[in-house]
Design a protein around this motif. Structure first.
Motif, PDB file in Angstrom:
ATOM      1  N   PHE A  25       0.774  -1.293   0.046  1.00 23.92           N
ATOM      2  CA  PHE A  25       0.028   0.099  -0.137  1.00 23.92           C
ATOM      3  C   PHE A  25       1.116   1.320   0.058  1.00 23.92           C
ATOM      4  CE2 PHE A  25      -2.245   3.308   2.319  1.00 23.92           C
ATOM      5  CZ  PHE A  25      -3.256   3.647   1.590  1.00 23.92           C
TER       6      PHE A  25
ATOM      7  N   TYR B 298       2.628   1.716  -3.567  1.00 25.57           N
ATOM      8  CA  TYR B 298       1.627   2.066  -4.660  1.00 25.57           C
ATOM      9  C   TYR B 298       0.540   2.981  -4.379  1.00 25.57           C
ATOM     10  CZ  TYR B 298       4.119  -1.920  -7.113  1.00 25.57           C
ATOM     11  OH  TYR B 298       4.901  -2.957  -7.535  1.00 25.57           O
ATOM     12  N   GLN B 299       0.543   3.390  -3.134  1.00 20.81           N
ATOM     13  CA  GLN B 299      -0.562   4.308  -2.636  1.00 20.81           C
ATOM     14  C   GLN B 299      -2.027   4.119  -3.090  1.00 20.81           C
ATOM     15  OE1 GLN B 299       0.494   7.545  -0.563  1.00 20.81           O
ATOM     16  NE2 GLN B 299       2.007   5.807  -0.438  1.00 20.81           N
ATOM     17  N   LYS B 300      -2.349   2.776  -2.899  1.00 22.92           N
ATOM     18  CA  LYS B 300      -3.577   2.407  -3.264  1.00 22.92           C
ATOM     19  C   LYS B 300      -3.827   0.823  -2.759  1.00 22.92           C
ATOM     20  CE  LYS B 300      -2.899   0.502  -7.792  1.00 22.92           C
ATOM     21  NZ  LYS B 300      -2.999   0.634  -9.232  1.00 22.92           N
TER      22      LYS B 300
ATOM     23  N   ASN C 245      -1.518  -5.465  -9.524  1.00 23.53           N
ATOM     24  CA  ASN C 245      -2.736  -5.424  -8.861  1.00 23.53           C
ATOM     25  C   ASN C 245      -2.933  -6.892  -8.061  1.00 23.53           C
ATOM     26  OD1 ASN C 245      -3.032  -2.687  -9.384  1.00 23.53           O
ATOM     27  ND2 ASN C 245      -4.298  -2.887 -11.137  1.00 23.53           N
TER      28      ASN C 245
END
Length: 284
Positions: A50, A53-55, A66
């Motif tokens: 997280f 990739y900040q998501k 992903n």
């Protein structure tokens, strides 16, 4: 996080390490089951993902990067369920077969174009997990710490290989996860509890293998010779167990240090081969 890639790595590594250090400490002080440590290992990998990739990837995930997140998340949940069911044979099957599922999931776009590559990747992944699962020759607690140390060293060794394989994000993820594992290890030194439960295998080690699969099968720029040398780290427990000289050391900390030094040899050699083969300045 941070104005430069170096700052991002440092800030992310410190954040994840401090968080899991506190969680592992609370688990130890509250005398909770060692099964929680396995979940903390998985949480460390997911948190590292997280921060890099900040998501949280959308579901269903599209693209190999992903998919890594959900492979680790599913592994953690399945690992917890298997541990609660207390079925050792089911644990063995889950640990060994997860790399096969991860390869097919991540590399499904290459099933017809390069089936041999996927078969080889799955075989190496399954063998690595099987070797990680084998008896290391010590107590349950000591073997668990050794597994965590081996995974941390392997992750660190893969970081420069990933960077030179055109994946700077994977380098950050590897380094953050490795530092988090070492932070967890601190609370398990001298404990007889096994800190490397099934969630750690499937969510932690399985997640890390998924990163390697993505860089190797999708990016396809990883140095395969360097990767083959790095993979020898999974043979270290077998070599150490068969030679017996580490077991003969009386001090547990000395045994752990000796084991770690043996693991560093293939990890550092693999990284060195990648850097030397690159032939120009290290890009960081």
């Amino acid at each position: 996080m941070g104005d430069t890639p170096q700052e991002a790595v440092l800030i992310g590594t410190a954040s994840v390490s401090i968080a899991v250090f506190v969680l592992a400490g609370l688990r130890r002080m509250l005398s909770l089951s060692a099964a929680w440590v396995g979940l903390i290992v998985s949480a460390a990998f997911l948190a590292s993902y997280f921060l890099v990739y900040q998501k949280v990837p959308p579901f269903p995930p599209i693209g190999a990067v992903n998919k890594i997140f959900y492979i680790s998340l599913a592994g953690a949940l399945i690992g917890l369920a298997v541990d609660l069911a207390d079925r050792p044979r089911l644990t063995t099957w889950a640990v060994v077969l997860q790399p096969l599922a991860a390869v097919l999931y991540i590399g499904q776009s290459r099933l017809t174009a390069a089936p041999f590559e996927l078969v080889l990747a799955a075989a190496v992944g399954m063998l690595s997990m099987a070797l990680l699962r084998r008896d290391f020759g010590g107590s349950a607690g000591e073997d668990g710490v050794k597994r965590m140390l081996l995974l941390a060293i392997a992750s660190t060794g893969f970081a420069p290989i990933a960077l030179l394989g055109a994946s700077s994000s994977s380098l950050q993820l590897c380094l953050m996860f490795a530092a988090a594992l070492l932070a967890i290890v601190v609370w398990n030194l001298g404990s007889e509890d096994n800190p490397f439960g099934t969630p750690a295998f499937l969510g932690g080690a399985g997640g890390m293998l998924s990163v390697i699969f993505a860089v190797t099968l999708i990016t396809r720029k990883a140095d395969l010779l360097a990767l083959a040398i790095l993979a020898l780290v999974f043979l270290v427990p077998e070599v150490a167990r068969r030679t017996g000289w580490i077991v003969r050391l009386r001090n547990p900390f000395a045994r752990l240090c000796a084991f770690g030094l043996l693991c560093v040899i293939p990890a550092a050699s693999g990284a060195a081969v990648a850097i030397i083969s690159h032939g120009s300045g290290f890009p960081i």
